[in-house]
Design a protein around this motif. Structure first.
Motif, PDB file in Angstrom:
ATOM      1  N   UNK A 383       0.780  -1.148  -0.123  1.00 60.36           N
ATOM      2  CA  UNK A 383      -0.014  -0.102   0.063  1.00 60.36           C
ATOM      3  C   UNK A 383       0.964   1.276  -0.158  1.00 60.36           C
ATOM      4  N   UNK A 384       0.948   1.705  -1.252  1.00 60.81           N
ATOM      5  CA  UNK A 384       2.099   2.900  -1.348  1.00 60.81           C
ATOM      6  C   UNK A 384       1.524   4.275  -0.788  1.00 60.81           C
ATOM      7  N   UNK A 385       0.355   4.401  -0.217  1.00 60.15           N
ATOM      8  CA  UNK A 385      -0.387   5.553   0.246  1.00 60.15           C
ATOM      9  C   UNK A 385      -0.451   5.696   1.817  1.00 60.15           C
ATOM     10  N   UNK A 386       0.003   4.477   2.750  1.00 57.26           N
ATOM     11  CA  UNK A 386       0.037   4.667   4.102  1.00 57.26           C
ATOM     12  C   UNK A 386       1.222   4.286   4.579  1.00 57.26           C
ATOM     13  N   UNK A 387       1.593   2.905   5.258  1.00 63.45           N
ATOM     14  CA  UNK A 387       2.634   2.521   6.039  1.00 63.45           C
ATOM     15  C   UNK A 387       4.113   3.277   5.590  1.00 63.45           C
ATOM     16  N   UNK A 388       4.422   3.247   4.286  1.00 64.14           N
ATOM     17  CA  UNK A 388       5.656   3.738   3.800  1.00 64.14           C
ATOM     18  C   UNK A 388       5.696   5.085   3.927  1.00 64.14           C
ATOM     19  N   UNK A 389       4.811   5.779   4.133  1.00 60.69           N
ATOM     20  CA  UNK A 389       4.968   7.362   4.316  1.00 60.69           C
ATOM     21  C   UNK A 389       5.476   7.599   5.683  1.00 60.69           C
ATOM     22  N   UNK A 390       5.066   6.705   6.655  1.00 57.83           N
ATOM     23  CA  UNK A 390       5.758   7.104   8.152  1.00 57.83           C
ATOM     24  C   UNK A 390       7.036   6.853   8.103  1.00 57.83           C
ATOM     25  N   UNK A 391       7.827   6.120   7.112  1.00 60.01           N
ATOM     26  CA  UNK A 391       9.360   5.894   6.844  1.00 60.01           C
ATOM     27  C   UNK A 391      10.015   7.053   6.826  1.00 60.01           C
ATOM     28  N   UNK A 407       2.715  19.179   6.948  1.00 60.17           N
ATOM     29  CA  UNK A 407       2.185  18.827   5.562  1.00 60.17           C
ATOM     30  C   UNK A 407       1.854  17.319   5.909  1.00 60.17           C
ATOM     31  N   UNK A 408       0.419  17.133   5.350  1.00 63.07           N
ATOM     32  CA  UNK A 408       0.099  15.613   5.498  1.00 63.07           C
ATOM     33  C   UNK A 408       0.920  14.737   4.769  1.00 63.07           C
ATOM     34  N   UNK A 409       0.786  13.420   5.248  1.00 54.77           N
ATOM     35  CA  UNK A 409       1.578  12.686   4.658  1.00 54.77           C
ATOM     36  C   UNK A 409       1.209  12.375   3.239  1.00 54.77           C
ATOM     37  N   UNK A 410       2.193  12.358   2.224  1.00 53.84           N
ATOM     38  CA  UNK A 410       1.763  12.222   0.779  1.00 53.84           C
ATOM     39  C   UNK A 410       1.862  13.672   0.199  1.00 53.84           C
ATOM     40  N   UNK A 411       2.278  14.897   1.025  1.00 55.95           N
ATOM     41  CA  UNK A 411       2.178  16.020   0.457  1.00 55.95           C
ATOM     42  C   UNK A 411       3.586  16.603   0.327  1.00 55.95           C
ATOM     43  N   UNK A 412       4.737  15.629   0.593  1.00 58.19           N
ATOM     44  CA  UNK A 412       6.078  15.971   0.097  1.00 58.19           C
ATOM     45  C   UNK A 412       6.726  15.111  -0.764  1.00 58.19           C
ATOM     46  N   UNK A 413       6.867  13.816  -0.282  1.00 55.72           N
ATOM     47  CA  UNK A 413       7.182  12.707  -0.878  1.00 55.72           C
ATOM     48  C   UNK A 413       6.121  11.880  -1.780  1.00 55.72           C
ATOM     49  N   UNK A 414       6.249  11.579  -3.010  1.00 49.49           N
ATOM     50  CA  UNK A 414       5.166  10.942  -3.814  1.00 49.49           C
ATOM     51  C   UNK A 414       5.622   9.769  -4.530  1.00 49.49           C
ATOM     52  N   UNK A 415       4.930   8.716  -4.653  1.00 53.03           N
ATOM     53  CA  UNK A 415       5.321   7.406  -5.485  1.00 53.03           C
ATOM     54  C   UNK A 415       5.252   7.698  -6.650  1.00 53.03           C
ATOM     55  N   UNK A 448       1.096  20.731  -2.347  1.00 47.47           N
ATOM     56  CA  UNK A 448       1.539  20.909  -0.726  1.00 47.47           C
ATOM     57  C   UNK A 448       0.033  21.344  -0.035  1.00 47.47           C
ATOM     58  N   UNK A 449      -0.901  21.831  -0.590  1.00 46.64           N
ATOM     59  CA  UNK A 449      -2.205  21.971   0.095  1.00 46.64           C
ATOM     60  C   UNK A 449      -3.122  21.247   0.197  1.00 46.64           C
ATOM     61  N   UNK A 450      -2.834  19.869  -0.448  1.00 45.79           N
ATOM     62  CA  UNK A 450      -3.660  18.814  -0.413  1.00 45.79           C
ATOM     63  C   UNK A 450      -4.029  18.284   1.028  1.00 45.79           C
TER      64      UNK A 450
END
Length: 482
Positions: A383-391, A407-415, A448-450
């Motif tokens: 799941x590329x949108x959840x657990x790995x964001x915490x890393x 910034x919410x998770x997924x708003x800085x690094x993106x798959x 970054x505003x998502x």
């Protein structure tokens, strides 16, 4: 950010831009080349016109609220304009970094230079036909909007060339059509067209209520450079959509859906304009709007520091929180720019901090291919949108007035692609400012505003932030179709 200029300079401008085709662009305004690798394409599905049980023809000052859905695409958010009689539905970008609202005009005559990549992936175009609207007319030289669109030079010059006498110009009574205009954007985009008046219909905050604004002034554009889709300007100038609707002294808010919802026809981002957007919002963190002497119609805030994870906040240059004597500086909030841009050398310092705390292998081949500066091979469980964001470390913006936005998770690094062998490549979707010392020092982009509710309180001249699940907010406002 736009800068209008008269048609007499247009041919010279075309020659200059032709020489700059391969030059690096300053802002990722609307169609940042790097965004193409995300694999998201524009949705050209028009929103149906709702069945209207009540039609209000109140004057703009009497309108209380407006609520419109925003359709997410790969590099921005589309709002549907209902223009003309009968209404023609045209999808355009919502852009807080410009004033002019314009639409492509002419099914066969609309021409966009350097838009080949867009046309290859999109077969249909939303274009407006003035001849098919019974309420359409050209704006005149007597209009204040004509003066506004030609304001970079002596505002009387274009209409003098059109045949207006000095007497009628001074009395604002010349009925001759407003001459053609040319309008530029920060990344080199250009549109050329004529000011047109027609009826605009917007959705009220109550269900099945549509409000009409007669004689709405907008650009009917026949030729563009790198701008294949129209734009709804949400700046504070007289030409902007909120200004003409009478909301420029009130405010608006939006809550942008995450990229994973791009081109999903079943859910839209909430956009609220008017009292409803700012009422009961005092619990948000508000930072003051900065007043730019160079660009007073746009939204600037001040950044004091940026924190990476638990590392002490990194101080930013003064240019990100104040203006110089020429009006340059500040952090521009711009929904028409995809990614956040930061000035050098601060941007490189931020990259160094991130590199010092992230221990995963670099994906340099992806960096070369996409143009992004930091890409990592991150372990994932599918799941590329959840657990790995915490890393990956969090990034926090610290604005003036002690306002902090994590910034919410997924708003800085993106798959960049689907996982392979339990590894997913994620890139930092920040970029450096290329404008040097001219214009804004930085830009807060839409990516970054998502999943952040952003409230523009124009009466109190402040901007509020609150992390929020925008999909849930959309569902609560009836913008999620089952």
């Amino acid at each position: 950010m736009p800068a209008p200029f008269t048609f007499t300079t247009f041919l010279f401008f075309l020659l200059v831009t032709a020489l700059l085709l391969n030059a690096s662009q300053s802002l990722a305004k609307h169609r940042n080349p790097s965004s193409l690798i995300l694999g998201l394409s524009h949705s050209r599905t028009t929103l149906p016109i709702p069945k209207v049980s009540t039609v209000s023809t109140k004057r703009p000052s009497e309108l209380l609220d407006m609520m419109e859905p925003l359709r997410e695409v790969r590099d921005g958010y589309l709002i549907s304009l209902n223009l003309g009689t009968p209404p023609q539905v045209i999808q355009v970008y919502m852009d807080t970094g410009s004033d002019l609202t314009w639409v492509p005009c002419g099914n066969l005559t609309f021409d966009c230079m350097d838009c080949d990549q867009y046309y290859r992936s999109n077969k249909l175009m939303d274009t407006f036909s003035p001849s098919n609207s019974a309420s359409s007319s050209r704006d005149s030289c007597a209009s204040s909007f004509c003066t506004e669109i030609h304001s970079s030079d002596n505002s009387y010059d274009p209409c003098t060339m059109a045949g207006c006498s000095l007497t009628t110009l001074l009395k604002a009574t010349c009925s001759r059509p407003c001459p053609s205009f040319a309008y530029t954007y920060g990344a080199g985009g250009l549109v050329i067209g004529t000011l047109t008046r027609d009826t605009l219909r917007v959705h009220g905050s109550s269900p099945n209520v549509t409000r009409e604004l007669q004689m709405f002034s907008f650009g009917c554009v026949g030729s563009t450079y790198r701008e294949p889709i129209g734009i709804a300007g949400f700046g504070r100038g007289a030409l902007s959509l909120p200004s003409q609707l009478g909301f420029v002294q009130k405010g608006f808010s939006h809550c942008f859906l995450a990229f994973k919802f791009a081109n999903n026809p079943n859910i839209s981002s909430p956009l609220v304009v008017g009292d409803l957007a700012i009422s009961s919002k005092d619990h948000l963190q508000f930072t003051p709007m900065l007043k730019s002497p160079m660009y007073p119609n746009y939204y600037y805030i001040g950044v004091e520091a940026i924190t990476v994870g638990n590392i002490s906040a990194t101080a930013v240059p003064l240019s990100l929180r104040e203006f110089d004597s020429h009006g340059n500086g500040g952090m521009l909030i711009d929904s028409g720019t995809t990614y956040t841009h930061l000035p050098e050398p601060f941007y490189s310092q931020l990259l160094s901090v991130l590199q010092s705390v992230i221990t995963y292998p670099r994906a340099t081949d992806v960096e070369t291919r996409t143009g992004f500066d930091l890409c990592y091979k991150v372990p994932c469980a599918g799941n590329i949108t959840s657990a790995d964001d915490l890393l990956l470390p969090s990034i926090t913006f610290h604005f003036l007035n002690n306002v902090s936005l994590v910034l919410p998770k997924g708003n800085h690094f993106y798959a960049m692609a689907a996982p392979s062998n339990s590894i997913v490549v994620k890139c930092l979707l920040f970029q450096r400012m290329d404008d040097g010392d001219y214009g804004p020092a930085g830009v807060l982009g839409s990516f970054q505003q998502q999943n952040v509710e952003v409230v523009y309180d124009l009466e109190k001249e402040r901007i509020g932030f609150q992390s929020m699940d925008c999909a849930s907010a959309a569902a609560s406002q009836g913008l999620h179709k089952n």
